[in-house]
Structures are given as structure tokens and as C-alpha cells.
Design an enzyme around this catalytic site. Structure first.
Site, PDB file in Angstrom:
ATOM      1  N   ARG A 129      45.711  56.979  57.565  1.00  0.00           N
ATOM      2  CA  ARG A 129      44.330  57.433  57.695  1.00  0.00           C
ATOM      3  C   ARG A 129      44.094  58.544  56.684  1.00  0.00           C
ATOM      4  NH1 ARG A 129      43.866  62.133  60.846  1.00  0.00           N
ATOM      5  NH2 ARG A 129      45.845  62.830  61.722  1.00  0.00           N
ATOM      6  N   HIS A 159      53.591  36.278  55.250  1.00  0.00           N
ATOM      7  CA  HIS A 159      53.755  35.009  55.950  1.00  0.00           C
ATOM      8  C   HIS A 159      52.483  34.658  56.725  1.00  0.00           C
ATOM      9  CE1 HIS A 159      58.062  34.278  55.328  1.00  0.00           C
ATOM     10  NE2 HIS A 159      58.236  35.584  55.461  1.00  0.00           N
ATOM     11  N   LYS A 184      41.835  48.889  54.240  1.00  0.00           N
ATOM     12  CA  LYS A 184      40.815  49.785  54.776  1.00  0.00           C
ATOM     13  C   LYS A 184      40.064  50.360  53.581  1.00  0.00           C
ATOM     14  CE  LYS A 184      42.277  52.448  58.104  1.00  0.00           C
ATOM     15  NZ  LYS A 184      42.915  53.606  58.814  1.00  0.00           N
TER      16      LYS A 184
END
Length: 201
Positions: A183, A115, A169
Site C-alpha cells: 500500500r 498459472h 493497483k
């Protein structure tokens, strides 16, 4: 506020269903409703045969387990030896590419649409959507209940730990990725190099 569905009556409803069945993407939604929960070998066989016709492209040896739900399957490409696991959910409207030898554990979700929410004066539900493609490389394993966010690129050889939420990332190839937010917690190449050096010493 959510928009109410207009009341069409019985004849109007039949007409709406007819037009849905005329559209390939909507027709597939009906197909997967009926095929999605068929158990055993028969279910695997039918899903492989029928789903493969609807993907943008599909490789060899596709496995689609029970409960898989795919929105916008025509925007999704899968390579060879791909396993779509139990109760997986894919929203491919922004474009989804899955490489060879990729396995999804149960409960995984991949989203390519989000959205819009930047305009504070307009309700979020009226602002439309952002479409961001997701790419998953070769030889990737996503364990149970992984969530892949729009715009993510997962390179070759990665392992995603159970329950991880993967945002946009830069991830090196062969990474071991875990957490929310995710991570890098290890690298399969470095682990292999370490084992080889220990063997030589």
C-alpha cells in the site's frame, strides 16, 4: 502430477542440447549460467556486454550484478543507468519494460507470467499460463526482496520498501510503497512540498 522427462540416452541428450544451443533464448540460459557468478569488474564487464545483446532493447550504463537470472530476456527492455542487483530473478515472458535510472536491491523478483487456475476440473499444472506485462517507470528504487506480480505498473519516481509484494493497483507517481499486500505509505512530492512550506514559515 509433474510430467516426467523422457529418457533419451547419451546420444539423445547430446542432440537435445544441440537443438537448445540453436535457439537464442535457450542459448542465453547457458551463457548466464557461466557468466552469472563471475565476480568483480570482469563479471560486471562481461555481463553488461553480452546481456545487452539479448535484451529486446538496452540503454547505456547497464549494471548486472552476480546471481541475476533472466527468463525470456528477449521480451525485456531496459533503459539507461539500470542496476540489476544481486540474486535478482526476472521472468519476462509476458513483457517487461524498465525505465531509466532504476535500481533493484538484492533478492528482487519480477514476474510477468502466472498459472491459470479457474478450471476446477483440470489440474493447475495443465491449465497453461496468463501473460501480463510489467512496466517500471523512470527513477524507481526497489529495495531488497521486493516481489512484483504480473500486470503491475509502477510509475516514475516510486520507492518500494524492502520485502514488499506489489500487486495490480493504481499507484501515483513518486509514491512510497510498502507491505504485503503493498500500500502507499507516503509520497515524495508531498514530502518535498511540506519541507518547502516549512522552510518558508
Amino acid at each position: 502430477m509433474a510430467q516426467e522427462m523422457p529418457k533419451k540416452g547419451f546420444v539423445g541428450t547430446l542432440k537435445e542440447v544441440y537443438w537448445e544451443l540453436c535457439r537464442p533464448n535457450d542459448r542465453f540460459d547457458y551463457l548466464q549460467f557461466f557468466l552469472g557468478e563471475i565476480p568483480g569488474y570482469l563479471g560486471l564487464l562481461w555481463r553488461k556486454k553480452i546481456y545487452s545483446r539479448h535484451f529486446k532493447s538496452a540503454g547505456k550504463n547497464l549494471t548486472v550484478y552476480q546471481g541475476v537470472r533472466i527468463r525470456n530476456i528477449h521480451c525485456m527492455s531496459v533503459g539507461d543507468d539500470v542496476y540489476l542487483g544481486l540474486e535478482n530473478n526476472f521472468q519476462a515472458g509476458g513483457g517487461l519494460t524498465i525505465g531509466d535510472r532504476v535500481a533493484f536491491g538484492p533478492g528482487c523478483k519480477v514476474w510477468t507470467i502466472n498459472h491459470k487456475f479457474d478450471d476446477l476440473e483440470t489440474p493447475i499444472m495443465e491449465q497453461g499460463y496468463d501473460f501480463k506485462p510489467v512496466s517500471i517507470g523512470n527513477d524507481v528504487w526497489l529495495a531488497a526482496n521486493v516481489f512484483i506480480m504480473p500486470g503491475v505498473e509502477i510509475p516514475d519516481g516510486c520507492i518500494i520498501a524492502a520485502g514488499s509484494v506489489i500487486g495490480v493497483k493504481k499507484y501515483p507517481p513518486y509514491s512510497i510503497i510498502s507491505g504485503n499486500p503493498a500500500r502507499v505509505i507516503g509520497n515524495r512530492l508531498k514530502n518535498k512540498e511540506k519541507e518547502e512550506s516549512e522552510d518558508k514559515s
